[in-house]
Structures are given as C-alpha cells and as structure tokens.
Design a protein around this motif. Structure first.
Motif, PDB file in Angstrom:
ATOM      1  N   ASP A   1       4.597  -3.616  -1.618  1.00 32.95           N
ATOM      2  CA  ASP A   1       4.565  -4.887  -0.895  1.00 32.95           C
ATOM      3  C   ASP A   1       5.796  -5.042  -0.004  1.00 32.95           C
ATOM      4  O   ASP A   1       5.697  -5.516   1.138  1.00 32.95           O
ATOM      5  CB  ASP A   1       4.467  -6.042  -1.896  1.00 32.95           C
ATOM      6  CG  ASP A   1       4.195  -7.377  -1.224  1.00 32.95           C
ATOM      7  OD1 ASP A   1       3.313  -7.456  -0.361  1.00 32.95           O
ATOM      8  OD2 ASP A   1       4.885  -8.364  -1.561  1.00 32.95           O
ATOM      9  N   CYS A   2       6.951  -4.640  -0.516  1.00 36.47           N
ATOM     10  CA  CYS A   2       8.180  -4.736   0.274  1.00 36.47           C
ATOM     11  C   CYS A   2       8.105  -3.865   1.525  1.00 36.47           C
ATOM     12  O   CYS A   2       8.482  -4.294   2.622  1.00 36.47           O
ATOM     13  CB  CYS A   2       9.389  -4.331  -0.566  1.00 36.47           C
ATOM     14  SG  CYS A   2       9.880  -5.555  -1.809  1.00 36.47           S
TER      15      CYS A   2
ATOM     16  N   VAL B   1      12.591   4.147   2.994  1.00 39.28           N
ATOM     17  CA  VAL B   1      12.074   5.516   3.059  1.00 39.28           C
ATOM     18  C   VAL B   1      11.025   5.675   1.968  1.00 39.28           C
ATOM     19  O   VAL B   1      11.283   5.353   0.804  1.00 39.28           O
ATOM     20  CB  VAL B   1      13.195   6.551   2.872  1.00 39.28           C
ATOM     21  CG1 VAL B   1      12.624   7.971   2.843  1.00 39.28           C
ATOM     22  CG2 VAL B   1      14.237   6.418   3.972  1.00 39.28           C
ATOM     23  N   LEU B   2       9.851   6.154   2.339  1.00 36.78           N
ATOM     24  CA  LEU B   2       8.754   6.283   1.381  1.00 36.78           C
ATOM     25  C   LEU B   2       8.744   7.676   0.752  1.00 36.78           C
ATOM     26  O   LEU B   2       8.493   8.665   1.436  1.00 36.78           O
ATOM     27  CB  LEU B   2       7.422   6.023   2.092  1.00 36.78           C
ATOM     28  CG  LEU B   2       6.155   6.224   1.258  1.00 36.78           C
ATOM     29  CD1 LEU B   2       6.142   5.285   0.057  1.00 36.78           C
ATOM     30  CD2 LEU B   2       4.910   6.010   2.128  1.00 36.78           C
TER      31      LEU B   2
ATOM     32  N   ASP C   1      -0.896   7.075   4.619  1.00 34.74           N
ATOM     33  CA  ASP C   1      -1.498   5.739   4.669  1.00 34.74           C
ATOM     34  C   ASP C   1      -1.030   4.968   3.440  1.00 34.74           C
ATOM     35  O   ASP C   1      -1.527   5.196   2.335  1.00 34.74           O
ATOM     36  CB  ASP C   1      -3.021   5.877   4.683  1.00 34.74           C
ATOM     37  CG  ASP C   1      -3.744   4.555   4.874  1.00 34.74           C
ATOM     38  OD1 ASP C   1      -3.195   3.512   4.465  1.00 34.74           O
ATOM     39  OD2 ASP C   1      -4.859   4.558   5.419  1.00 34.74           O
ATOM     40  N   LEU C   2      -0.075   4.061   3.627  1.00 36.56           N
ATOM     41  CA  LEU C   2       0.470   3.336   2.493  1.00 36.56           C
ATOM     42  C   LEU C   2      -0.523   2.355   1.882  1.00 36.56           C
ATOM     43  O   LEU C   2      -0.651   2.301   0.658  1.00 36.56           O
ATOM     44  CB  LEU C   2       1.762   2.618   2.895  1.00 36.56           C
ATOM     45  CG  LEU C   2       2.445   1.785   1.804  1.00 36.56           C
ATOM     46  CD1 LEU C   2       2.740   2.616   0.560  1.00 36.56           C
ATOM     47  CD2 LEU C   2       3.720   1.151   2.344  1.00 36.56           C
ATOM     48  N   PRO C   3      -1.248   1.533   2.675  1.00 41.64           N
ATOM     49  CA  PRO C   3      -2.211   0.628   2.044  1.00 41.64           C
ATOM     50  C   PRO C   3      -3.221   1.356   1.157  1.00 41.64           C
ATOM     51  O   PRO C   3      -3.570   0.883   0.069  1.00 41.64           O
ATOM     52  CB  PRO C   3      -2.889  -0.048   3.242  1.00 41.64           C
ATOM     53  CG  PRO C   3      -1.856  -0.023   4.314  1.00 41.64           C
ATOM     54  CD  PRO C   3      -1.153   1.306   4.137  1.00 41.64           C
TER      55      PRO C   3
ATOM     56  N   THR D   1       3.129   0.894   7.462  1.00 42.60           N
ATOM     57  CA  THR D   1       1.716   0.807   7.110  1.00 42.60           C
ATOM     58  C   THR D   1       1.147   2.226   7.024  1.00 42.60           C
ATOM     59  O   THR D   1       0.912   2.741   5.941  1.00 42.60           O
ATOM     60  CB  THR D   1       0.930  -0.044   8.128  1.00 42.60           C
ATOM     61  OG1 THR D   1       1.212   0.421   9.466  1.00 42.60           O
ATOM     62  CG2 THR D   1       1.329  -1.511   8.017  1.00 42.60           C
ATOM     63  N   ALA D   2       0.917   2.841   8.183  1.00 42.55           N
ATOM     64  CA  ALA D   2       0.436   4.227   8.216  1.00 42.55           C
ATOM     65  C   ALA D   2       1.216   5.001   9.259  1.00 42.55           C
ATOM     66  O   ALA D   2       1.643   4.447  10.274  1.00 42.55           O
ATOM     67  CB  ALA D   2      -1.055   4.275   8.512  1.00 42.55           C
TER      68      ALA D   2
END
Length: 208
Positions: free
Chosen positions: A168-169, A115-116, A143-145, A5-6
């Motif tokens: 979403d994944c 991994v982002l 912060d992904l959202p 998420t973050a």
C-alpha cells in the motif's frame, strides 16, 4: 518516494550470490547522513580500481546493460544492516531488485526507501539471466498490484509476495510517517471514541 504501480524495463544482470551490504556500499561512505550521492558509489570497489578508474569488466561500466531493474543472485543484501545500501541502489536509479532470496533487514530497508525487492524461484531467476545474456534488450514487467513479474522474452510469469502494508505504501508513494498522516482523521476518530468510552466508564463507576 515515487509511486510504484507497474514497470517494464530492461535490466542489469549481477549473477553473483551472497552480495553483502559492504559490497553494495563500502563502509567508508557511511559518514553521510543524507541520501545524496550514494548512487555514485554503488558497488564502488567493483566499479572502480584503487586509483578511481572505471573497471571495464564490471557490468555497470560495460554499456551493454541498462535499465531500472537489477537482477541479482541468491542471498542479496546480507551482512550489516546499513540502510545506505538501499539508498545507493535507489540513487543509482534501480526501482526493482530481483533475486531468489534477500536478507530480511535489507529487504525491509529497500521497501522503506521505495525500492521493490522481488523474490522469485531459482528456476525463474535462471530464466531471466538466460534471456538477458541472449539479448541485453530483453525486458521484464513488474506488476505490483497483481504481484506478478513477467519475463517478456519467454512469456513466463511468476507471482511474488509482499507485505500488504508495504504494498500500500509503494502504490501510494507513502513512507511510514506519510502513511500515519494520511490516516490522521481515522486516528483522531478512534481516540475520540476511546475518550468517550472512558468518560462513560468513569461516570458509571465501571473503571478501577
């Protein structure tokens, strides 16, 4: 895969451009078919000399920098398409890699393995390197959202792009198979609807 998420973390700076997958994980380690142990060989030929002794000048061996975010120079992950590069980064403990440009195949492999990869402008990237050089305890917040990364030392933030499906994944800790299984009821309902439609078409003679 872990839910993302973050994340607020210190980071490890690697201000080198054109870091390819052979430098991330050398080809001689690709015989393994499971992900275990790849983190031990991340940047192997930079971390260790030929006798296996740690290179004190390499960033991962200095002890000055630590954290779950790797900040790299432009064109990170170029070269061969080996998924093992993402395994090694994840296995070492990095959850985010920030750069101004990623090779497309590496970017996809990273997302598929939790991994982002965050693409920022060259100016924002330079600001991160400056902040970390001034203070190794400087932190970033990803912060992904909100699809936003913040340099907490400067207070500057920048928006980043991500494929909605992959977002979403990551938010729900799903790989591709998990994603399909999570929607099996919808898939079954869709297939049932198609079966009813074709059955009706056969009965009325509206199908050739």
């Amino acid at each position: 895969m872990n839910r993302f998420t973050a994340l607020t973390s210190t980071c490890v700076p690697l201000p080198l451009e054109n870091v390819d997958t052979d430098q991330i994980i050398p080809a001689r380690f690709l015989k393994a078919t499971t992900r275990e142990g790849f983190g031990d060989n991340l940047f192997r030929d930079w971390r260790y000399d030929r006798d296996g002794h740690p290179n004190p000048d390499f960033v991962l061996n200095r002890g000055t920098y630590r954290g779950e975010i790797l900040v790299a120079g432009k064109n990170f992950g170029s070269g061969s398409s080996r998924e093992h590069a993402a395994w090694a980064i994840d296995g070492y403990g990095f959850r985010v890699v920030i750069s101004s440009f990623f090779a497309d195949i590496f970017k996809g492999n990273a997302l598929n393995n939790g991994v982002l990869p965050v693409v920022v402008s060259p100016e924002f990237l330079a600001g991160i390197f400056d902040a970390v050089e001034s203070d190794p305890d400087a932190t970033l917040t990803v912060d992904l959202p909100a699809q936003q990364v913040t340099n907490n030392a400067s207070g500057r933030s920048e928006h980043f792009e991500i494929n909605p499906y992959k977002k979403d994944c990551l938010l729900n800790a799903l790989d591709d198979v998990d994603y399909l299984l999570s929607r099996k009821d919808r898939i079954a309902a869709y297939e049932a609807g198609r079966s009813e439609t074709y059955s009706s078409m056969f009965k009325t003679g509206n199908i050739s």
